[in-house]
Design a protein around this motif. Structure first.
Motif, short mmCIF file in Angstrom:
data_model
loop_
_atom_site.label_atom_id
_atom_site.label_comp_id
_atom_site.label_asym_id
_atom_site.label_seq_id
_atom_site.Cartn_x
_atom_site.Cartn_y
_atom_site.Cartn_z
N SER A 135 12.50 38.18 4.39
CA SER A 135 13.21 38.46 2.96
C SER A 135 11.90 38.61 2.12
N LYS A 148 16.61 35.72 -1.08
CA LYS A 148 16.31 34.64 -1.06
C LYS A 148 15.14 34.17 -0.01
N THR A 156 18.28 33.15 4.85
CA THR A 156 19.53 34.12 4.79
C THR A 156 20.61 34.09 5.67
N ASP A 172 18.68 43.38 5.31
CA ASP A 172 18.22 41.98 5.48
C ASP A 172 19.37 41.40 6.17
MG MG Z 1 15.54 35.51 4.81
#
Ligand code: MG
Ligand code: GTP
Length: 276
Positions: A135, A148, A156, A172
Motif C-alpha cells: 500500500s 491504508k 489491507t 492493491d
Molecule cells: Mg496494504
C-alpha cells in the motif's frame, strides 16, 4: 510440524480473489522484503501467478545488508524477472516502475501497433506477504494516501483498483501468507520482518533464532544498544537493563523477548538480512 503459522480466514479468501482477478491483469508486481527475498516470496502465489510476467519489488532496502541485496537482485534477474530494490519511504519509484512496465508490456504494445490498435492502460496486480509495503508503494505512486498503511500485518483486506496515470492501473491486494510454511526457518524469518501477527508465532523460538543468528554479525551493536555485557542469559540481562520487572521483582523475560523481536523487525540494528 512447524510451530510458526498464521493463516486467518481472510487470507484464503484473498488468495481466491487474487486468482480471479489475475485473468484481467497484464502483469504482476510482487513485493518481497529486501531482508528476506527468498522467505517472503509466496510459493502459493508463485504458482498462481506463474503464467504472468512479473516485476519483483524488493521493499525496505534501507533495512537490508547491501551486499546480500545485490546478490539477490542478480539472482532474480537471472530467473528472468524485472526487479527493483527500493526504500519506499524515501526513494522516488514512479519513473523506474513505469520504465519497467514498458519493458514488460513491449510485446503486447508491439502487437497492438501492428494491428493498428491504441494500447489501453496496462493493468497490474500488486501482491506480497503482509506488511511488506504494497500500500505504501501505491500511495507513493499517486502521491496520496488512498491505501491504508500501518506497521502491522493484515491492514489491507479487500482488492482496490488505483489509477497511477493514463498508462498504468494497479490493483492493491491484502497481504497473504500460505497455509503451510515449507520450512520452520522460513516462517521464523517472515515473523522477523514483521509479516506475521505477534499472536501467530512462538515468541521464544523466534527470539532465540534471532539472537543466535545476529550475535555473530551484529554482536557489539546489540550489546551497546541495550547496555549489556554479553550474550549469556541475554533476555534476562535485557530485562534488567530495561527495568522490565514483574510485580515480585522478577525479570519479565517475555517482555524482553517481545522488545527484541520488535527492534529487529523495525531495523534498529541496521543492515540485517536473513536469506543468503
Ligand atoms: Mg496494504
Ligand atoms: N523502512 C521502511 N519501511 C517501509 C518501507 N515500505 C513500507 N514501509 C513501512 O512498512 C509498514 C507496512 O506498510 P504497508 O504499505 O501497510 O504494507 P502492506 O504490504 O500494504 O501490508 P498489508 O496490507 O497488511 O498486507 C508501514 O509502517 C510502512 O511505513 C521501506 O521501504 N522501508
Amino acid at each position: 510440524m512447524t510451530q510458526v503459522q498464521w493463516f486467518p480466514g481472510h487470507m484464503a479468501k484473498a488468495i481466491r480473489l487474487i486468482e480471479d482477478s489475475l485473468k484481467s491483469v497484464d502483469f504482476v508486481i510482487e513485493c518481497r522484503d529486501a531482508r528476506a527475498p527468498f522467505s517472503t516470496r509466496n510459493p502459493v502465489l508463485a504458482k498462481t501467478v506463474q503464467s504472468k510476467k512479473r516485476l519483483i519489488i524488493l521493499t525496505k532496502k534501507d533495512l537490508a545488508n547491501p551486499q546480500n541485496l545485490q546478490m539477490w537482485i542478480k539472482k532474480i534477474e537471472e530467473e528472468g524477472h524485472e526487479v527493483m530494490a527500493v526504500d519506499v519511504l524515501n526513494d522516488p519509484i514512479k519513473k523506474e516502475l513505469l520504465d519497467k512496465t514498458q519493458i514488460l508490456m513491449k510485446d503486447k504494445h508491439d502487437r497492438d501497433r501492428r494491428r493498428g490498435i491504441r494500447s489501453r492502460a496496462s493493468r497490474a496486480l500488486i501482491v506480497g506477504v503482509p506488511n511488506v509495503g504494497k500500500s505504501t508503494v501505491i500511495n507513493q505512486l499517486i502521491n496520496r494516501r488512498v491505501a491504508k498503511v500501518e506497521n502491522r500485518p493484515g491492514v489491507t483486506q479487500a482488492l482496490k483498483l488505483i489509477k497511477v496515470d493514463k498508462t498504468l492501473e494497479i490493483i492493491d491486494t491484502p497481504g497473504v501468507l500460505w497455509p503451510k510454511f515449507e520450512t520452520e526457518e522460513m516462517g521464523i524469518k517472515c515473523a522477523l520482518v514483521g509479516s506475521i501477527k505477534e499472536t501467530g508465532f512462538p515468541l521464544e523460538l523466534v527470539s532465540d533464532f534471532a539472537v543466535n543468528y545476529l550475535k555473530k554479525s551484529h554482536g557489539p551493536i546489540i550489546l551497546e544498544n541495550y547496555r549489556i555485557d554479553g550474550f549469556e542469559n541475554f533476555f534476562s540481562k535485557l530485562a534488567q537493563s530495561k527495568g522490565f520487572l514483574s510485580s515480585g521483582g522478577k525479570e519479565d523475560i517475555e517482555k524482553a523477548r517481545r522488545t527484541f523481536v520488535s527492534d529487529v523487525q523495525n531495523g534498529v540494528f541496521k543492515e540485517v538480512s536473513w536469506d543468503y
